[in-house]
Design a protein around this motif. Structure first.
Motif, mmCIF file in Angstrom:
data_model
loop_
_atom_site.group_PDB
_atom_site.id
_atom_site.type_symbol
_atom_site.label_atom_id
_atom_site.label_comp_id
_atom_site.label_asym_id
_atom_site.label_seq_id
_atom_site.Cartn_x
_atom_site.Cartn_y
_atom_site.Cartn_z
ATOM 1 N N HIS A 21 2.880 4.252 -4.180
ATOM 2 C CA HIS A 21 1.460 4.061 -4.473
ATOM 3 C C HIS A 21 1.103 2.601 -4.193
ATOM 4 C CE1 HIS A 21 3.826 3.835 -8.357
ATOM 5 N NE2 HIS A 21 3.463 2.580 -8.178
ATOM 6 N N ASP A 22 -0.176 2.282 -4.215
ATOM 7 C CA ASP A 22 -0.612 0.888 -4.079
ATOM 8 C C ASP A 22 -0.108 0.095 -5.275
ATOM 9 O OD1 ASP A 22 -1.946 1.788 -1.867
ATOM 10 O OD2 ASP A 22 -3.962 1.582 -2.712
ATOM 11 N N GLU A 54 3.954 2.410 2.481
ATOM 12 C CA GLU A 54 4.406 1.272 3.293
ATOM 13 C C GLU A 54 5.904 1.016 3.135
ATOM 14 O OE1 GLU A 54 3.793 -3.598 3.487
ATOM 15 O OE2 GLU A 54 2.477 -2.360 2.232
ATOM 16 N N THR A 59 0.840 -1.191 0.000
ATOM 17 C CA THR A 59 0.000 0.000 0.000
ATOM 18 C C THR A 59 0.878 1.245 0.000
ATOM 19 O OG1 THR A 59 -0.116 -0.052 2.421
ATOM 20 C CG2 THR A 59 -1.875 -1.160 1.207
#
Length: 224
Positions: free
Chosen positions: A131-132, A106, A103
């Motif tokens: 970004h995710d 992270e 995510t």
């Protein structure tokens, strides 16, 4: 001449129909990709042809990483093997395995395999995750793509297909055609491949015709 032209075109039409049927089942076009590197060896080697499907196609739908519960086992390991193409990368699409999803923001190195990392999060451009997306790797490589700088964290929309199985050595023709297009251009390559196919088909039809002609007299004698 009309019959000869039909004989020459029939194999090409048959191949096209097979490709269309496979694409309809797989939900991806083209339904096959040719492997141009050894980064997924030993299960997938350079020159292999890999059948692919769309990422949402039943019953293969969804994207599952190697470390996730219930990860599918394909092409010699756990986790989906996907085709992705980072924008503005300037390289050909990449066929690599998903390690795990991440995510935005992270520090994904905390749950990564240390053997596939070159340094901690501060030393990796794609960490924290911008970004995710997904962390990916080639089975034959010693690092995650994001640690080695091969690709950033892979957004889901960059993934164009997922791999199902590989057929050894059938991708060499596609690799050769792509190399010819890159060197000579699309039109000269199309003319060359079409001419080669026509000549090969013509010789094949001629050979089959002569074999049939030689067998015909003996068949007629047997009937008498």
């Amino acid at each position: 001449m009309t019959r000869n032209a039909s004989d020459l075109l029939a194999p090409a039409v048959a191949v096209l129909l097979v490709a269309v049927v496979v694409a309809a089942v797989a939900g991806a076009w083209p339904p096959f990709v040719a492997v141009e590197s050894g980064s997924m060896a030993p299960e997938v080697e350079r020159g292999d042809l890999v059948a692919v499907t769309s990422t949402d196609r039943f019953p293969w739908g969804g994207l599952v990483g190697a470390t996730e519960p219930g990860a599918p086992t394909r092409l010699g390991g756990a986790g989906d093997v996907v085709v992705f193409n980072p924008p503005n990368d300037g390289h050909r699409p990449i066929l690599h395995r998903i390690a795990f999803p991440v995510t935005a923001g992270e520090d994904w190195t905390e749950r990564a395999d240390p053997a596939l990392l070159d340094g901690d999060c501060s030393a990796i451009a794609s960490c924290p995750a911008p970004h995710d997306g997904y962390v990916t790797y080639g089975d034959a490589n010693g690092e995650y793509d994001q640690s080695a700088g091969i690709a950033p964290v892979v957004r889901e929309e960059w993934i164009t297909a997922k791999a199902l199985f590989a057929v050894p050595d059938l991708g060499w023709f596609r690799v050769g055609v792509d190399a010819a297009v890159a060197r000579a251009g699309l039109l000269p390559t199309a003319v060359g491949v079409g001419g080669l196919a026509a000549v090969t088909g013509g010789f094949g039809a001629l050979l089959l015709g002569r074999i049939a002609a030689r067998r015909r007299p003996s068949d007629e004698r047997d009937e008498r």
